[in-house]
Design an enzyme around this catalytic site. Structure first.
Site, PDB file in Angstrom:
ATOM      1  N   SER A 120      -4.929  56.694  13.369  1.00 40.13           N
ATOM      2  CA  SER A 120      -4.778  57.379  12.098  1.00 40.13           C
ATOM      3  C   SER A 120      -3.342  57.868  11.911  1.00 40.13           C
ATOM      4  O   SER A 120      -2.499  57.760  12.812  1.00 40.13           O
ATOM      5  CB  SER A 120      -5.750  58.554  12.021  1.00 40.13           C
ATOM      6  OG  SER A 120      -5.830  59.046  10.705  1.00 40.13           O
TER       7      SER A 120
ATOM      8  N   ASP B 115      -0.109  60.011  11.787  1.00 41.25           N
ATOM      9  CA  ASP B 115       0.461  61.106  12.570  1.00 41.25           C
ATOM     10  C   ASP B 115      -0.239  61.310  13.908  1.00 41.25           C
ATOM     11  O   ASP B 115      -0.269  62.416  14.434  1.00 41.25           O
ATOM     12  CB  ASP B 115       0.448  62.414  11.757  1.00 41.25           C
ATOM     13  CG  ASP B 115       1.455  63.430  12.292  1.00 41.25           C
ATOM     14  OD1 ASP B 115       2.480  62.989  12.827  1.00 41.25           O
ATOM     15  OD2 ASP B 115       1.192  64.643  12.199  1.00 41.25           O
TER      16      ASP B 115
ATOM     17  N   LYS C  81       1.972  57.327  17.144  1.00 40.08           N
ATOM     18  CA  LYS C  81       2.186  55.944  17.592  1.00 40.08           C
ATOM     19  C   LYS C  81       3.666  55.654  17.803  1.00 40.08           C
ATOM     20  O   LYS C  81       4.067  55.099  18.834  1.00 40.08           O
ATOM     21  CB  LYS C  81       1.583  54.979  16.562  1.00 40.08           C
ATOM     22  CG  LYS C  81       0.083  55.135  16.386  1.00 40.08           C
ATOM     23  CD  LYS C  81      -0.475  54.166  15.375  1.00 40.08           C
ATOM     24  CE  LYS C  81       0.038  54.422  13.959  1.00 40.08           C
ATOM     25  NZ  LYS C  81      -0.377  55.752  13.465  1.00 40.08           N
ATOM     26  N   SER C  82       4.491  55.990  16.826  1.00 44.43           N
ATOM     27  CA  SER C  82       5.919  55.700  16.933  1.00 44.43           C
ATOM     28  C   SER C  82       6.565  56.499  18.068  1.00 44.43           C
ATOM     29  O   SER C  82       7.434  55.993  18.793  1.00 44.43           O
ATOM     30  CB  SER C  82       6.620  56.005  15.610  1.00 44.43           C
ATOM     31  OG  SER C  82       6.104  55.188  14.569  1.00 44.43           O
TER      32      SER C  82
ATOM     33  N   PRO D 224       1.045  50.656  10.924  1.00 40.18           N
ATOM     34  CA  PRO D 224       0.893  51.865  10.115  1.00 40.18           C
ATOM     35  C   PRO D 224      -0.520  52.436  10.176  1.00 40.18           C
ATOM     36  O   PRO D 224      -1.502  51.713  10.330  1.00 40.18           O
ATOM     37  CB  PRO D 224       1.238  51.386   8.693  1.00 40.18           C
ATOM     38  CG  PRO D 224       0.987  49.922   8.715  1.00 40.18           C
ATOM     39  CD  PRO D 224       1.288  49.467  10.108  1.00 40.18           C
TER      40      PRO D 224
ATOM     41  N   SER E 264     -11.108  21.605 -30.374  1.00 39.03           N
ATOM     42  CA  SER E 264     -12.312  20.818 -30.671  1.00 39.03           C
ATOM     43  C   SER E 264     -12.083  19.879 -31.844  1.00 39.03           C
ATOM     44  O   SER E 264     -12.539  18.725 -31.837  1.00 39.03           O
ATOM     45  CB  SER E 264     -13.493  21.749 -30.962  1.00 39.03           C
ATOM     46  OG  SER E 264     -13.824  22.515 -29.815  1.00 39.03           O
TER      47      SER E 264
ATOM     48  N   SER F 256      -9.935  27.121 -20.970  1.00 42.15           N
ATOM     49  CA  SER F 256      -9.462  27.017 -19.568  1.00 42.15           C
ATOM     50  C   SER F 256      -8.155  27.801 -19.393  1.00 42.15           C
ATOM     51  O   SER F 256      -7.094  27.214 -19.205  1.00 42.15           O
ATOM     52  CB  SER F 256      -9.276  25.558 -19.155  1.00 42.15           C
ATOM     53  OG  SER F 256      -8.523  24.815 -20.070  1.00 42.15           O
TER      54      SER F 256
END
Length: 639
Positions: free
Chosen positions: A41, A43, A46-47, A121, A485, A552
């Site tokens: 999650s 904060d 991780k960094s 992240p 048409s 189309s």
């Protein structure tokens, strides 16, 4: 080299002269490589953890350290001399917000192993970036803030890591210093996570109490602050975890062909990365999907011919026979080849801001194969928090769902649980070339293997000869009220007078029968065109000149129909009429209803019309009558 491996955790820039670099490379070149990710999650640290790993493994140059110290003082680190997160959070936006946005890759090495780590992240909106980082990882470090416990994003990232095939999980309970290194807190978090992990199929994980801020249990264990923990430090575990590399070599041989190496008339080899197994000259191989067999004549590399090659090596194989083999094919063990099919059940992780459009054509890339594919309406979407299966008609950003995928022709594959290389794929938008999804193949659908083309005696060429004409599909496209048409009807009438065999498929008419179950949502419009394209293809097989009149509105679907037919048989006719003129001709009152809100998803008002970029024929209805337009069209198609 001795100067590099000192007790000082900082490399000396002056010592990294050419001979020391060569010595350093000699030491590390034969070490095993572990790719891993950090996730969790926002904060959770991780960094900071990765920065600490780089620092403790002596992978920071002197000038980098000086810049890091200056940046740490500038952004403020609450009394800490070094903010390790700044080593990884390279984007200005990341440093300003204190979060990770993109995937940051870093290399470091210890005495036992080399590492490539991806800092992914934590924000839910960047889940697609996490999937990117995890796609090549062998191990995932799931971080949990000891103060917060198991959170929603913890579950999401664990589920994705397991889904993508990562079988080695480390539960790093971080910021233990902020809870007084309390064992009860750690045990409670491990128990909560264990219950969730078991529910999604994670059979085993390693739990480590750490502090990225203080360095506890990262480089050395046990930390004096956690005398109750007797397991390895994080680095010790990363150095010794068994990646099961032998498993890949034990599997049957597989090599997706990347390119055909033909430098001259005397050499023809097939180059690629061996994904599984091992190979040696004299081994019998099978080319999939063709099924042709041959034997390996030689294994060619930049360092000369080899007596054998194994999974993970890039080689060029020469074969004893002149077999048909090209990029996208797979050279495999003759007695245990992979499957080939065109319909699959898959799990899809949607990674685009634009929702999945069931029935729309996307490029599917699997190994070295690229082919057009469509995704059916999802069977269900997975709630990663509760694991509940939710009803879904589409997939939005970061959604995970199970859906059937159909390819234009058979592709070589294996189940993702058996092979990431031949079981994992991405989907690419045909217009923007943006990657919109990652997917994993579960299995091929039984009907894909049981349905085969039945050969017929009378061919499409025979039908064409009997009618004395070249079949074609005149695809009229334009806004409602543009005159499609009307002009199409005049074209058919004039062709009939010329004794040409024709059939007119009109947009309104087919909705009375063939497509009466379809509405006017984007997905229904796509299915409407797909069905009409299949019918038109059958009619051209019968030798007819088929004329269609459909709004189309999407280029991708018109291109889908073009790809159904032989080259030059699809003739796009753009009936180019300004919106104001088409609205002025509103004999059915449709524009009026759309303007008032009574009619939803009306092309030109609240649904887009994508004009043809390079139509074979363009008709400007402001400059010619229907008769003149018909004459122009016929002159283009009839010699």
């Amino acid at each position: 080299m001795a100067d590099i491996q000192t007790q000082d955790p900082v490399y000396k820039t002056d010592a990294l002269i050419a001979e020391d670099i060569d010595a350093y490379l000699d030491i590390h070149q034969n070490k095993g490589l572990l790719r891993f990710i950090t996730c969790g999650s926002v904060d959770d640290g991780k960094s900071t953890l990765i920065g600490r790993l780089l620092y403790d493994s002596k992978m920071i140059f002197e000038d980098q350290l000086a810049a890091l110290e200056a940046d740490s003082k500038r952004v403020g680190t609450q009394g800490q001399d070094i903010d390790f997160a700044l080593l990884v959070d390279g984007l200005a936006a990341e440093r300003e917000q204190g979060i990770t946005i993109d995937v940051a890759y870093r290399f470091f090495a210890t005495e036992k192993r080399k590492f490539i780590v991806a800092d992914t992240p934590g924000h839910e909106q960047y889940t697609r970036n996490m999937v990117t980082g995890a796609s090549t990882a062998d191990l995932a470090v799931i971080l949990i803030d000891a103060r917060k416990g198991v959170l929603s994003q913890t579950r999401r990232h664990s589920f994705l890591a397991h889904l993508i095939g990562i079988r080695h999980i480390v539960l790093a309970v971080n910021k233990m210093d902020l809870v007084g290194y309390d064992q009860a807190t750690f045990d409670e978090i491990v128990s909560d996570y264990s219950n969730f992990a078991e529910s999604i199929g994670i059979k085993d994980f390693t739990a480590i109490p750490i502090s990225g801020f203080k360095g506890d249990n990262i480089a050395i264990a046990p930390s004096p602050e956690t005398p109750w923990y007797s397991g390895p430090s994080l680095i010790e575990h990363l150095e010794t975890v068994d990646l099961g590399a032998d498993e890949e070599q034990a599997r049957p041989f597989r090599m997706p062909v990347q390119w055909v190496n033909r430098p001259n008339l005397d050499f023809r080899g097939f180059s690629g990365l061996i994904s599984d197994g091992e190979i040696a000259p004299g081994d019998t191989v099978r080319i999939v999907p063709s099924g042709k067999t041959s034997t390996v004549k030689s294994i060619v590399t930049m360092d000369g011919d080899k007596d054998e090659a194994v999974a993970g090596q890039s080689v060029t194989l020469t074969l004893a026979d002149e077999v048909d083999c090209s990029r996208g094919d797979v050279i495999a063990a003759a007695d245990a080849p992979p499957q080939a099919a065109d319909q699959f059940e898959t799990t899809i992780v949607w990674m685009s801001d634009e929702n999945l459009i069931p029935g729309r054509g996307y490029w599917l890339k699997l190994a070295t194969q690229t082919i057009s594919a469509t995704v059916a309406e999802p069977k269900y979407e997975i709630d990663v928090n509760s694991l509940e299966h939710l009803a879904a008609k589409s997939l939005s950003l970061n959604s995970i769902g199970v859906a059937e995928v159909t390819t234009d022709k058979p592709i070589v594959f294996e189940c993702y649980k058996d092979s990431k290389q031949l079981g994992g794929f991405i989907l690419v938008d045909k217009i923007t070339n943006a990657t919109v999804a990652a997917g994993m193949i579960h299995f091929s659908l039984r009907r894909a293997q049981n349905v085969h083309w039945q050969p017929t005696t009378i061919t499409r060429d025979d039908h064409s000869a009997m009618k004395n004409q070249k079949p074609a599909l005149l695809w009229f496209t334009g806004l409602s009220g543009s005159g499609k048409s009307t002009i199409a009807n005049v074209v058919e009438k004039k062709l009939a007078r010329m004794n040409r065999h024709t059939f007119l498929l009109d947009g309104d008419n087919v909705r009375h029968g063939l497509n009466k179950d379809l509405g006017f949502t984007e997905a229904d419009r796509i299915e409407n065109i797909r069905r009409v394209g299949e019918v038109a293809k059958l009619m051209t097989d019968a030798g007819l000149i088929v004329i269609t009149a459909f709004i189309s509105p999407f280029r991708a679907e018109r291109e889908m129909v073009r790809n159904m037919l032989p080259e030059n048989e699809f003739i796009e006719v753009h009936i180019d009429t300004p919106l104001e003129l088409a609205e002025a001709r509103d004999v059915k009152g449709l524009y009026k209803k759309a303007r008032s809100g009574e009619l939803k998803n009306f092309t030109g008002i609240d649904s887009p019309y994508e004009e043809p970029e390079k139509p074979e024929i363009r008709i400007d209805t402001t400059a010619m009558t229907p008769e003149e337009a018909a004459d122009l069209i016929i002159a283009r198609i009839i010699p």
